[in-house]
Design a protein around this motif. Structure first.
Motif, PDB file in Angstrom:
ATOM      1  N   ALA A  91       6.622  -2.528  -7.597  1.00 64.05           N
ATOM      2  CA  ALA A  91       7.213  -3.765  -7.078  1.00 64.05           C
ATOM      3  C   ALA A  91       8.729  -3.756  -7.154  1.00 64.05           C
ATOM      4  O   ALA A  91       9.385  -4.603  -6.544  1.00 64.05           O
ATOM      5  CB  ALA A  91       6.668  -4.958  -7.854  1.00 64.05           C
ATOM      6  N   ASP A  92       9.300  -2.798  -7.898  1.00 67.45           N
ATOM      7  CA  ASP A  92      10.755  -2.701  -7.997  1.00 67.45           C
ATOM      8  C   ASP A  92      11.372  -1.991  -6.794  1.00 67.45           C
ATOM      9  O   ASP A  92      12.595  -1.867  -6.709  1.00 67.45           O
ATOM     10  CB  ASP A  92      11.148  -1.943  -9.271  1.00 67.45           C
ATOM     11  N   SER A 129       0.833  -1.211   0.000  1.00 65.25           N
ATOM     12  CA  SER A 129       0.000   0.000   0.000  1.00 65.25           C
ATOM     13  C   SER A 129       0.858   1.248   0.000  1.00 65.25           C
ATOM     14  O   SER A 129       0.589   2.214  -0.722  1.00 65.25           O
ATOM     15  CB  SER A 129      -0.935   0.004   1.215  1.00 65.25           C
ATOM     16  N   VAL A 130       1.907   1.237   0.830  1.00 68.40           N
ATOM     17  CA  VAL A 130       2.823   2.380   0.883  1.00 68.40           C
ATOM     18  C   VAL A 130       3.517   2.559  -0.460  1.00 68.40           C
ATOM     19  O   VAL A 130       3.627   3.672  -0.989  1.00 68.40           O
ATOM     20  CB  VAL A 130       3.868   2.188   2.003  1.00 68.40           C
ATOM     21  N   ALA A 131       3.991   1.452  -1.030  1.00 67.82           N
ATOM     22  CA  ALA A 131       4.677   1.518  -2.329  1.00 67.82           C
ATOM     23  C   ALA A 131       3.756   2.033  -3.422  1.00 67.82           C
ATOM     24  O   ALA A 131       4.153   2.842  -4.270  1.00 67.82           O
ATOM     25  CB  ALA A 131       5.228   0.145  -2.698  1.00 67.82           C
ATOM     26  N   ASN A 132       2.506   1.588  -3.416  1.00 67.41           N
ATOM     27  CA  ASN A 132       1.553   2.030  -4.434  1.00 67.41           C
ATOM     28  C   ASN A 132       1.188   3.504  -4.287  1.00 67.41           C
ATOM     29  O   ASN A 132       0.928   4.199  -5.273  1.00 67.41           O
ATOM     30  CB  ASN A 132       0.278   1.184  -4.367  1.00 67.41           C
ATOM     31  N   ALA A 179       1.848  -5.077  -5.035  1.00 61.86           N
ATOM     32  CA  ALA A 179       2.461  -3.837  -5.525  1.00 61.86           C
ATOM     33  C   ALA A 179       2.116  -3.669  -6.994  1.00 61.86           C
ATOM     34  O   ALA A 179       2.212  -4.613  -7.785  1.00 61.86           O
ATOM     35  CB  ALA A 179       3.969  -3.874  -5.324  1.00 61.86           C
ATOM     36  N   PHE A 180       1.718  -2.460  -7.384  1.00 61.09           N
ATOM     37  CA  PHE A 180       1.243  -2.219  -8.744  1.00 61.09           C
ATOM     38  C   PHE A 180       2.405  -1.859  -9.665  1.00 61.09           C
ATOM     39  O   PHE A 180       3.154  -0.913  -9.429  1.00 61.09           O
ATOM     40  CB  PHE A 180       0.222  -1.088  -8.755  1.00 61.09           C
TER      41      PHE A 180
END
Length: 395
Positions: A355-356, A315-318, A350-351
């Motif tokens: 994801a990287d 969620s944070v990454a997205n 991760a979208f």
């Protein structure tokens, strides 16, 4: 003249030197966007007042001409950071560049506000005297104190609005500690302060954006975007421990159900295993031992915790697309038990390119958390210059 009285350009130069120096004046100009004349002009009072110093010569990379390096004077100011846990104080005295000078711990026999404030005052005095930073055992040689506490903390007013592990509500902690120590005091959320520490001298240094996830008694998150640690309009930000991920009717410390913290905190994991095994006396050590031995109940609890954390990190990454997510806290001591599930769930949720994001596991002792408090205290020397942007504003 104090740093807070300096013009914004001088503050920008100082911050740049603090986080990236030593630098030549030419490099300072390139990194701040200021002209060489402006750099020279605003540096003069900083040099005169001892905040910065010339330590050259150096050699300009392109022109090959000798040039003088300019750097912050570490001994110009000292700060104390104090991390408050439910049963202990951890304190650290640092110089202006956050280099540790001495550390000290003190046991808390009570969570009563008055008792804790007096203990903090004793710790501050002891740290100052131990380092020779005060006369007659006082804290007069310390420029600022930064106290960090878990929970909902309003840094602007220095008020602990709610700390579930201390059972505090509406405590004007900054005012109380300042009155007890005689030293300017700032209070901040402990994870946010740790994020400042990682941004300055840790795994977040030099990154345009990163997030710090802490796993342990609670689940916390600090976020840095565009070189600034986000505090939120109302002093609340990064509370991923209270993201609703569902899958449980367990009640969280915040009173809601389905929160990440209700599934993945250290205590939540222990309680789930106790319920499934029918053994109310199991400790964290017992649960970890059972999980390593392959016990189904214990392994299941860690798997659920890993999934909840993976969802939260995704969620944070997205949302912010950070370059890196740092995973820390006392819970990383057992990271091997839910690492695979965290990464599997993160990868699945991760979208796209989110994801990287680089996932880094970084154990950090409580002394580093205290160091973050000291760094936050140092921020009171100056305010971020409005309208000016540079990597230096990450301090």
């Amino acid at each position: 003249m104090t740093l807070s009285e300096q013009p914004p350009a001088a503050t920008l130069v100082f911050q740049t030197l603090l986080t990236q120096g030593p630098l030549t004046r030419a490099e300072l100009g390139r990194r701040t966007g200021l002209s060489s004349g402006a750099v020279t002009k605003v540096s003069a009072p900083l040099l005169a007042d001892g905040w910065i110093t010339e330590i050259g010569p150096a050699r300009e990379r392109q022109a090959g001409r000798p040039a003088t390096l300019v750097a912050v004077r570490p001994e110009r100011a000292r700060f104390i950071g104090v991390k408050i846990t439910s049963d202990e104080l951890i304190g650290m005295l640092v110089d202006l560049t956050a280099t540790p000078l001495t550390t000290r711990r003190a046991t808390l026999g009570s969570r009563d506000v008055g008792t804790v404030v007096r203990a903090v005052a004793r710790l501050v005095t002891a740290l100052a005297a131990q380092a020779g930073a005060a006369d007659g055992g006082t804290a007069s040689g310390v420029h600022g104190v930064g106290v960090t506490v878990s929970g909902d903390v309003d840094r602007q007013t220095g008020t602990v609005r709610y700390s579930p592990f201390l059972d505090w509500r509406g405590v004007p902690l900054a005012r109380l500690v300042e009155a007890a120590t005689g030293v300017p005091t700032v209070v901040d959320n402990d994870v946010r302060a740790l994020t400042v520490a990682e941004q300055w001298f840790g795994s977040g240094a030099g990154l345009s954006s990163f997030a710090l996830i802490t796993v342990g008694t609670g689940i916390g998150c600090g976020i840095s975007v565009g070189g600034r640690v986000i505090s939120g309009a109302h002093g609340v930000s990064g509370e991923i421990g209270h993201l609703p991920v569902g899958g449980t009717d367990r009640v969280c410390t915040c009173g809601n159900t389905g929160c990440v913290e209700a599934i993945a905190s250290s205590q939540a994991i222990v309680e789930q295993v106790r319920e499934e095994t029918g053994d109310p006396d199991l400790t964290t050590t017992d649960v970890v031992r059972l999980a390593h031995a392959g016990d189904a109940a214990a392994r299941g609890a860690f798997t659920r915790a890993g999934r909840a954390l993976g969802l939260a990190i995704a969620s944070v990454a997205n949302l912010i697309g950070p370059e890196r997510v740092i995973i820390s806290g006392e819970g990383v001591a057992t990271y091997d038990l839910f690492a695979d599930e965290i990464r599997r769930t993160f990868g699945a949720q991760a979208f796209g390119a989110a994801a990287d994001c680089d996932l880094v596991v970084r154990p950090l002792p409580f002394e580093t958390w205290a160091r973050g408090g000291a760094a936050v205290a140092a921020q009171r020397l100056f305010s971020p210059p409005p309208g000016l942007t540079a990597a230096a504003t990450s301090y």
